[in-house]
Design an enzyme around this catalytic site. Structure first.
Site, PDB file in Angstrom:
ATOM      1  N   ARG A  95      14.409 101.835 125.885  1.00  0.00           N
ATOM      2  CA  ARG A  95      13.636 101.138 124.845  1.00  0.00           C
ATOM      3  C   ARG A  95      12.135 101.246 125.161  1.00  0.00           C
ATOM      4  O   ARG A  95      11.316 101.465 124.274  1.00  0.00           O
ATOM      5  CB  ARG A  95      14.032  99.648 124.779  1.00  0.00           C
ATOM      6  CG  ARG A  95      15.453  99.368 124.331  1.00  0.00           C
ATOM      7  CD  ARG A  95      15.695  99.798 122.903  1.00  0.00           C
ATOM      8  NE  ARG A  95      14.779  99.201 121.962  1.00  0.00           N
ATOM      9  CZ  ARG A  95      14.925  97.994 121.400  1.00  0.00           C
ATOM     10  NH1 ARG A  95      15.986  97.277 121.672  1.00  0.00           N
ATOM     11  NH2 ARG A  95      14.044  97.520 120.527  1.00  0.00           N
ATOM     12  N   CYS A 146      23.795  98.105 122.281  1.00  0.00           N
ATOM     13  CA  CYS A 146      22.365  97.788 122.147  1.00  0.00           C
ATOM     14  C   CYS A 146      21.969  96.539 122.933  1.00  0.00           C
ATOM     15  O   CYS A 146      20.802  96.369 123.250  1.00  0.00           O
ATOM     16  CB  CYS A 146      22.003  97.644 120.680  1.00  0.00           C
ATOM     17  SG  CYS A 146      22.991  96.396 119.827  1.00  0.00           S
TER      18      CYS A 146
HETATM   19  N1  NVA Z   1      23.259  93.391 115.183  1.00  0.00           N
HETATM   20  C1  NVA Z   1      22.546  92.598 116.150  1.00  0.00           C
HETATM   21  C2  NVA Z   1      21.642  93.464 116.973  1.00  0.00           C
HETATM   22  C3  NVA Z   1      20.885  92.746 118.042  1.00  0.00           C
HETATM   23  C4  NVA Z   1      19.974  93.628 118.822  1.00  0.00           C
HETATM   24  C5  NVA Z   1      21.761  91.511 115.437  1.00  0.00           C
HETATM   25  O1  NVA Z   1      21.140  91.824 114.409  1.00  0.00           O
HETATM   26  O2  NVA Z   1      21.783  90.365 115.869  1.00  0.00           O
HETATM   27  N1   CP Z   2      18.726  95.372 121.521  1.00  0.00           N
HETATM   28  C1   CP Z   2      17.769  94.519 121.168  1.00  0.00           C
HETATM   29  O1   CP Z   2      17.032  94.695 120.203  1.00  0.00           O
HETATM   30  O2   CP Z   2      17.640  93.466 122.021  1.00  0.00           O
HETATM   31  P1   CP Z   2      16.746  92.172 121.786  1.00  0.00           P
HETATM   32  O3   CP Z   2      17.361  91.410 120.641  1.00  0.00           O
HETATM   33  O4   CP Z   2      16.829  91.424 123.082  1.00  0.00           O
HETATM   34  O5   CP Z   2      15.345  92.589 121.450  1.00  0.00           O
END
Ligand code: NVA
Ligand code: CP
Length: 306
Positions: free
Chosen positions: A291, A263
């Site tokens: 996205r 992600c």
């Molecule tokens: N598991 C991560 C996802 C970031 C897109 C977080 O929550 O920081």
């Molecule tokens: N993957 C994701 O949500 O990235 P950001 O934290 O940069 O929005």
């Protein structure tokens, strides 16, 4: 997708399988250049955690759809000074057409959605990250053309990503394996919900065995070992999570046409090896691009543009 007009997206469990497939089909059309206008509509972004992809893709999506975004950074609104969410929700509801919220506690989204009539979109909580999984499913569909018969294996922390992948894959009939250390497995109520959605269409496996989980899988997915808000435990997690690194060794166990997803943001050398991230089987940059298309489709559905 009239059925989605005005709805909230707090979790993928808010969508039925046909509704999710409808959003994904529209996302494919969006990618091909079809954009239904939502002119004069305004989306608020209320983010109490950092974001690059989600913030920018929502902003560009609204612009390309003909609407606008307003940044409600808590540092420049009364939210940061502790105005109750119930009050903020009722006031913002009078100005905005929809709001995307990134915060810690899922319950804050539920409270906001209770006090606001407009669609409330989960832009990430500690529990879930549904918008990311819309793009993930779009990327999977692009690569494999169909969902049936596929297995996705998620390696690492049983976090917000693991939860939303469980629900999204269950909705689309994709088998899901979560390989996580014993004390970091996904919440049992989310696993149960995914099992209920999956029925006998797909299998859900929760294991500590990364190698067994990699065997023959079609999609290898990983995320950071310590999420936003868990930075204090990041160092101590490393030895526990090392067997779950997505590297050449795990990739060799997967299906020969397997793809790798993340992600982002990534910690190269921790949850993913640099060569795998940059390798031929990585679809990480397409996934990040999606996205934009997936959220554009979601906004068009929730705001009633098509
Ligand atoms: N598991 C991560 C996802 C970031 C897109 C977080 O929550 O920081
Ligand atoms: N993957 C994701 O949500 O990235 P950001 O934290 O940069 O929005």
């Amino acid at each position: 997708m009239e059925a989605l007009v005005g709805k909230d997206l707090l979790s993928l469990a808010d969508l039925s399988a046909p509704e999710l497939q409808g959003v994904l089909s529209l996302a494919t059309q969006m990618k091909a250049g079809t954009a239904s206008p939502v002119s004069k509509k305004v989306l608020g972004l209320l983010f109490t955690k950092a974001s690059t992809r989600t913030r920018v893709s929502f902003s560009v999506a609204m612009y390309q759809l003909g609407g606008q975004v307003i940044d409600l950074n808590p540092n420049v609104t009364q939210v940061g000074r502790g105005e109750p969410l119930e009050d903020t929700a009722r006031v913002l509801d009078r100005y905005l057409d929809a709001i995307a919220i990134r915060t810690y506690d899922q319950q804050d989204l539920v409270t906001f959605a209770h006090y606001a009539q407009m669609p409330v979109i989960n832009a990430l909580t500690d529990l879930a990250h549904p918008c990311q999984v819309l793009a993930d499913l779009q990327t999977i569909q692009e690569n494999f053309k169909q969902f049936s018969g596929l297995t996705l294996t998620y390696f690492g922390d049983g976090n917000n990503m693991a939860h939303s992948l469980l629900l999204g894959c269950a909705l689309m009939g994709v088998n899901v394996r979560i390989a996580a250390p014993q004390d970091y497995q996904p919440l049992s109520n989310v696993v149960q919900k995914a099992q209920q959605i999956a029925g006998d269409r797909s299998e859900i496996t929760i294991t500590t065995d990364a190698k067994a989980a990699a065997e023959g899988t079609h999609i290898l997915y990983t995320d950071v070992w310590a999420s936003m808000g868990q930075e204090d435990s990041a160092e101590s997690r490393i030895p526990l999570f090392e067997p779950y690194q997505v590297n050449a060794e795990l990739l060799a166990l997967a299906n020969q046409d397997a793809i790798v997803l993340h992600c982002l943001p990534a910690h190269r050398g921790e949850e993913i090896a640099h060569d795998v991230m940059e390798g031929q089987q990585s679809r990480i940059w397409d996934q990040a691009e999606n996205r934009l298309h997936a959220q554009k489709a979601l906004l068009a559905c929730l705001l009633g543009a098509n």
